[in-house]
Design a protein around this motif. Structure first.
Motif, short mmCIF file in Angstrom:
data_model
loop_
_atom_site.label_atom_id
_atom_site.label_comp_id
_atom_site.label_asym_id
_atom_site.label_seq_id
_atom_site.Cartn_x
_atom_site.Cartn_y
_atom_site.Cartn_z
N LYS A 141 1.29 -1.64 -0.08
CA LYS A 141 -0.05 0.11 -0.06
C LYS A 141 0.80 1.02 0.23
CE LYS A 141 -3.61 -1.97 0.58
NZ LYS A 141 -4.90 -2.58 -0.75
N LEU A 142 1.77 1.24 0.62
CA LEU A 142 2.71 2.60 0.55
C LEU A 142 3.67 2.42 -0.73
CD1 LEU A 142 4.37 4.54 2.63
CD2 LEU A 142 5.51 2.79 2.61
N GLU B 278 2.32 2.09 -3.73
CA GLU B 278 1.52 2.25 -4.63
C GLU B 278 1.27 3.50 -4.18
OE1 GLU B 278 -3.73 1.48 -4.62
OE2 GLU B 278 -2.42 0.39 -4.69
N ALA B 279 1.14 4.18 -2.73
CA ALA B 279 0.50 5.31 -2.74
C ALA B 279 1.41 6.04 -2.63
CB ALA B 279 0.41 5.62 -1.11
N MET B 280 2.60 6.46 -3.15
CA MET B 280 3.65 6.89 -3.29
C MET B 280 4.29 7.20 -4.62
SD MET B 280 5.78 8.08 -0.53
CE MET B 280 7.10 8.31 -1.07
N VAL B 281 3.22 6.07 -5.43
CA VAL B 281 3.54 6.35 -7.02
C VAL B 281 1.82 6.19 -7.10
CG1 VAL B 281 3.74 4.23 -8.92
CG2 VAL B 281 4.66 4.33 -7.93
N MET B 282 1.33 6.39 -7.25
CA MET B 282 -0.08 6.81 -7.57
C MET B 282 -0.30 8.60 -6.42
SD MET B 282 -0.29 5.03 -10.01
CE MET B 282 -2.00 4.95 -10.21
N GLY B 283 0.03 8.61 -5.25
CA GLY B 283 -0.96 9.49 -4.68
C GLY B 283 -1.85 8.85 -3.76
N VAL C 11 -3.79 3.80 4.84
CA VAL C 11 -3.64 3.48 6.69
C VAL C 11 -3.49 3.34 7.30
CG1 VAL C 11 -6.09 2.90 8.10
CG2 VAL C 11 -6.57 3.98 5.67
N ALA C 12 -2.38 4.15 8.21
CA ALA C 12 -1.67 2.72 9.02
C ALA C 12 -2.74 2.82 10.10
CB ALA C 12 -0.93 4.24 10.26
N LEU C 13 -1.95 1.71 11.28
CA LEU C 13 -2.48 1.02 11.68
C LEU C 13 -3.12 1.59 13.68
CD1 LEU C 13 0.58 -1.84 12.24
CD2 LEU C 13 -1.92 -2.35 11.72
N CYS C 14 -2.62 2.84 13.65
CA CYS C 14 -3.15 3.43 14.35
C CYS C 14 -4.71 4.26 13.82
CB CYS C 14 -1.99 4.51 14.89
SG CYS C 14 -1.44 6.03 13.70
N PRO D 290 1.88 9.85 1.88
CA PRO D 290 2.90 9.59 2.27
C PRO D 290 3.70 10.60 0.69
CG PRO D 290 2.10 7.40 1.10
CD PRO D 290 1.50 8.41 1.51
N SER D 291 4.23 11.04 1.36
CA SER D 291 5.33 12.09 0.70
C SER D 291 6.46 12.69 1.31
CB SER D 291 4.61 13.07 0.52
OG SER D 291 4.91 13.80 1.18
N ARG D 292 7.00 12.19 2.63
CA ARG D 292 8.40 11.82 3.39
C ARG D 292 9.45 11.31 3.88
NH1 ARG D 292 8.12 17.57 2.87
NH2 ARG D 292 6.27 18.83 3.66
#
Length: 85
Positions: A33-34, A36-41, A45-48, A54-56
């Motif tokens: 998921k991370l 995919e999120a970094m590539v697709m923007g 959802v984190a465990l918490c 994510p971008s940093r």
């Protein structure tokens, strides 16, 4: 300034926060998921429960204590301090 008056200085620090970075923690997220999120923007959802895009670099932030606690409860025995054996 009038007699008996004094200046009160507020010395509390106010961190400068970027949008979506208000907690300043790195969070536990499924690796696929991370990526995919970094590539697709797309948001993750984190465990918490935190939801963000994510971008940093997560290495620049301490681990979210709530994510860490949840992760350790899901993987009992993985962090027993005997990693070198």
């Amino acid at each position: 300034m009038s007699p008996g008056a004094e200046t009160v200085v507020d010395e509390r620090t106010q961190p400068s926060l970027d949008n979506g970075d208000h907690e300043r923690f790195s969070h536990y997220v499924p690796k696929d998921k991370l990526t995919e999120a970094m590539v697709m923007g797309t948001p993750v959802v984190a465990l918490c429960g935190k939801v963000w895009v994510p971008s940093r670099d997560p290495q620049k932030f301490p681990v979210c204590p709530e994510c860490k606690e949840i992760w350790e409860s899901l993987n009992p025995g993985d962090d027993d301090g005997d990693k070198d054996e």
